[in-house]
Design a protein around this motif. Structure first.
Motif, PDB file in Angstrom:
ATOM      1  N   TRP A   1       0.806  -1.219   0.000  1.00  0.00           N
ATOM      2  CA  TRP A   1       0.000   0.000   0.000  1.00  0.00           C
ATOM      3  C   TRP A   1       0.845   1.279   0.000  1.00  0.00           C
ATOM      4  CZ3 TRP A   1      -4.640  -1.228  -1.376  1.00  0.00           C
ATOM      5  CH2 TRP A   1      -5.243  -2.406  -0.926  1.00  0.00           C
ATOM      6  N   ALA A   2       2.161   1.111  -0.174  1.00  0.00           N
ATOM      7  CA  ALA A   2       2.978   2.327  -0.348  1.00  0.00           C
ATOM      8  C   ALA A   2       2.957   2.743  -1.822  1.00  0.00           C
ATOM      9  CB  ALA A   2       4.411   2.080   0.114  1.00  0.00           C
ATOM     10  N   PHE A   3       2.384   1.860  -2.664  1.00  0.00           N
ATOM     11  CA  PHE A   3       2.252   2.119  -4.098  1.00  0.00           C
ATOM     12  C   PHE A   3       3.629   2.484  -4.679  1.00  0.00           C
ATOM     13  CE2 PHE A   3      -1.626   3.514  -1.816  1.00  0.00           C
ATOM     14  CZ  PHE A   3      -2.430   2.465  -2.184  1.00  0.00           C
ATOM     15  N   ASN A   4       3.638   3.402  -5.678  1.00  0.00           N
ATOM     16  CA  ASN A   4       4.929   3.837  -6.241  1.00  0.00           C
ATOM     17  C   ASN A   4       5.244   5.267  -5.796  1.00  0.00           C
ATOM     18  OD1 ASN A   4       2.926   5.086  -7.772  1.00  0.00           O
ATOM     19  ND2 ASN A   4       4.264   5.294  -9.545  1.00  0.00           N
ATOM     20  N   ALA A   5       4.741   5.634  -4.604  1.00  0.00           N
ATOM     21  CA  ALA A   5       4.918   7.019  -4.132  1.00  0.00           C
ATOM     22  C   ALA A   5       6.390   7.346  -3.889  1.00  0.00           C
ATOM     23  CB  ALA A   5       4.125   7.216  -2.842  1.00  0.00           C
ATOM     24  N   PRO A   6       6.833   8.542  -4.301  1.00  0.00           N
ATOM     25  CA  PRO A   6       8.224   8.931  -4.066  1.00  0.00           C
ATOM     26  C   PRO A   6       8.496   9.376  -2.620  1.00  0.00           C
ATOM     27  CG  PRO A   6       7.075  10.663  -5.269  1.00  0.00           C
ATOM     28  CD  PRO A   6       6.117   9.521  -5.134  1.00  0.00           C
ATOM     29  N   THR A   7       7.439   9.726  -1.900  1.00  0.00           N
ATOM     30  CA  THR A   7       7.553  10.100  -0.485  1.00  0.00           C
ATOM     31  C   THR A   7       6.482   9.340   0.290  1.00  0.00           C
ATOM     32  OG1 THR A   7       8.391  12.336  -0.902  1.00  0.00           O
ATOM     33  CG2 THR A   7       7.256  12.006   1.188  1.00  0.00           C
ATOM     34  N   VAL A   8       6.860   8.813   1.440  1.00  0.00           N
ATOM     35  CA  VAL A   8       5.879   8.147   2.304  1.00  0.00           C
ATOM     36  C   VAL A   8       6.074   8.673   3.724  1.00  0.00           C
ATOM     37  CG1 VAL A   8       5.025   5.943   3.201  1.00  0.00           C
ATOM     38  CG2 VAL A   8       5.948   6.057   0.870  1.00  0.00           C
ATOM     39  N   LEU A   9       4.993   9.153   4.328  1.00  0.00           N
ATOM     40  CA  LEU A   9       5.068   9.563   5.735  1.00  0.00           C
ATOM     41  C   LEU A   9       4.699   8.368   6.607  1.00  0.00           C
ATOM     42  CD1 LEU A   9       3.176  13.005   5.620  1.00  0.00           C
ATOM     43  CD2 LEU A   9       5.607  12.525   5.205  1.00  0.00           C
TER      44      LEU A   9
ATOM     45  N   PHE B   1      -0.972  -2.444   6.890  1.00  0.00           N
ATOM     46  CA  PHE B   1       0.365  -2.988   7.168  1.00  0.00           C
ATOM     47  C   PHE B   1       0.348  -3.597   8.553  1.00  0.00           C
ATOM     48  CE2 PHE B   1       0.292   1.477   8.404  1.00  0.00           C
ATOM     49  CZ  PHE B   1       0.717   1.432   9.714  1.00  0.00           C
ATOM     50  N   ASP B   2       1.345  -4.437   8.817  1.00  0.00           N
ATOM     51  CA  ASP B   2       1.490  -5.051  10.141  1.00  0.00           C
ATOM     52  C   ASP B   2       2.369  -4.136  10.993  1.00  0.00           C
ATOM     53  OD1 ASP B   2       2.538  -6.562  12.338  1.00  0.00           O
ATOM     54  OD2 ASP B   2       1.985  -8.410  11.289  1.00  0.00           O
ATOM     55  N   GLU B   3       1.791  -3.627  12.067  1.00  0.00           N
ATOM     56  CA  GLU B   3       2.512  -2.656  12.898  1.00  0.00           C
ATOM     57  C   GLU B   3       3.834  -3.214  13.417  1.00  0.00           C
ATOM     58  OE1 GLU B   3       0.213  -0.783  16.005  1.00  0.00           O
ATOM     59  OE2 GLU B   3       1.968   0.220  16.838  1.00  0.00           O
ATOM     60  N   ARG B   4       3.838  -4.512  13.758  1.00  0.00           N
ATOM     61  CA  ARG B   4       5.065  -5.099  14.321  1.00  0.00           C
ATOM     62  C   ARG B   4       6.177  -5.134  13.290  1.00  0.00           C
ATOM     63  NH1 ARG B   4       1.751 -10.288  15.787  1.00  0.00           N
ATOM     64  NH2 ARG B   4       0.998  -9.587  13.774  1.00  0.00           N
ATOM     65  N   VAL B   5       5.810  -5.464  12.049  1.00  0.00           N
ATOM     66  CA  VAL B   5       6.816  -5.536  10.975  1.00  0.00           C
ATOM     67  C   VAL B   5       7.333  -4.134  10.650  1.00  0.00           C
ATOM     68  CG1 VAL B   5       7.211  -6.291   8.602  1.00  0.00           C
ATOM     69  CG2 VAL B   5       5.678  -7.601  10.074  1.00  0.00           C
ATOM     70  N   MET B   6       6.403  -3.175  10.602  1.00  0.00           N
ATOM     71  CA  MET B   6       6.801  -1.784  10.308  1.00  0.00           C
ATOM     72  C   MET B   6       7.729  -1.247  11.401  1.00  0.00           C
ATOM     73  SD  MET B   6       6.211   0.407   7.910  1.00  0.00           S
ATOM     74  CE  MET B   6       4.603   0.185   7.161  1.00  0.00           C
TER      75      MET B   6
ATOM     76  N   VAL C   1       0.577   5.037  13.726  1.00  0.00           N
ATOM     77  CA  VAL C   1      -0.812   5.390  13.443  1.00  0.00           C
ATOM     78  C   VAL C   1      -1.201   5.127  11.985  1.00  0.00           C
ATOM     79  CG1 VAL C   1      -2.472   7.314  13.420  1.00  0.00           C
ATOM     80  CG2 VAL C   1      -0.808   7.106  15.294  1.00  0.00           C
ATOM     81  N   ALA C   2      -0.354   5.506  11.053  1.00  0.00           N
ATOM     82  CA  ALA C   2      -0.725   5.391   9.633  1.00  0.00           C
ATOM     83  C   ALA C   2       0.493   5.612   8.756  1.00  0.00           C
ATOM     84  CB  ALA C   2      -1.792   6.432   9.273  1.00  0.00           C
ATOM     85  N   LEU C   3       0.316   5.262   7.499  1.00  0.00           N
ATOM     86  CA  LEU C   3       1.279   5.623   6.450  1.00  0.00           C
ATOM     87  C   LEU C   3       0.579   6.606   5.532  1.00  0.00           C
ATOM     88  CD1 LEU C   3       2.814   2.497   4.687  1.00  0.00           C
ATOM     89  CD2 LEU C   3       3.961   4.027   6.300  1.00  0.00           C
ATOM     90  N   MET C   4       1.327   7.521   4.971  1.00  0.00           N
ATOM     91  CA  MET C   4       0.734   8.339   3.913  1.00  0.00           C
ATOM     92  C   MET C   4       1.684   8.423   2.717  1.00  0.00           C
ATOM     93  SD  MET C   4      -1.559  11.743   4.067  1.00  0.00           S
ATOM     94  CE  MET C   4      -0.383  13.034   3.865  1.00  0.00           C
TER      95      MET C   4
END
Ligand SMILES: Cc1cc2nc3c(=O)[nH]c(=O)nc-3n(C[C@H](O)[C@H](O)[C@H](O)COP(=O)(O)O)c2cc1C
Length: 176
Positions: A72-80, A127-132, A145-148
């Motif tokens: 779910w991060a797709f092909n984004a060049p920036t991820v928060l 996403f799995d919080e533990r893996v992240m 909390v989230a990814l953007m």
């Protein structure tokens, strides 16, 4: 949506905004990034404790890592990667911890400012919080909390069919 929408009112932007899941390769400009980060800093928080802690993933290594954790991060060049410091958030005596709410408000401010800049994004909790946590050495005292994922939309980007489904005022509001 291909350009900045500064002539729009806030209400119009809330109507227009949709989750962008395909991005161009172009990195977000420094000016737009500054504006987005400032919007997150301007957000209200319980007792003004400002517990939001945000990792801005842009390096090749960080982007490869986040794409390895979730599709779910797709092909984004920036991820928060949006977190909240549980040691700094306000706790109501009834047990309610404002950590997640505070980070959520900051992220929503950022999403709307991004839209104003012509930068698309999607709120992601797939996403799995533990893996992240392990992937980015996020401290145990921070709630994730989230990814953007965010960037300028690809010309092929389109709203999903979900975007057009809105519940009615009667479903959502009660006037007492
Ligand atoms: C808490 C939350 C979690 C979400 N998680 C995901 C996700 O993991 N993947 C995704 O593609 N979209 C995700 N979304 C986006 C929603 O699917 C989207 O906002 C909703 O369908 C309305 O569409 P719109 O944003 O285009 O108007 C999430 C949104 C929220 C608020």
């Amino acid at each position: 949506m291909t350009e900045a929408t500064e002539s729009k009112t806030f209400l119009e932007m809330t109507r227009d905004r949709w989750s962008v899941r395909r991005f161009s390769d172009q990195q977000i400009s420094a000016e737009h990034m500054d504006r987005i980060l400032e919007a997150g800093r301007n957000a209200p928080s319980a007792c003004n404790y400002q517990p939001q802690r945000i990792l801005v993933l842009q390096s090749d290594e960080a982007i490869a890592t986040v794409r390895g954790v979730t599709g779910w991060a797709f092909n984004a060049p920036t991820v928060l990667l949006v977190c909240s410091d549980l040691t700094e958030s306000w706790k109501n005596p009834d047990g309610c911890d404002s950590a997640e709410v505070d980070a959520t408000i900051a992220l929503d401010h950022m999403m709307m400012e991004a839209w104003e800049c012509g930068v698309g994004s999607t709120w992601v909790r797939g996403f799995d919080e533990r893996v992240m946590r392990k992937a980015f050495n996020v401290p145990d005292t921070w709630k994730i909390v989230a990814l953007m994922p965010m960037g300028y939309p690809s010309e092929q980007a389109r709203p999903s069919r979900w975007h057009f489904k809105r519940k009615s005022n009667e479903d959502l509001y009660r006037f007492l």
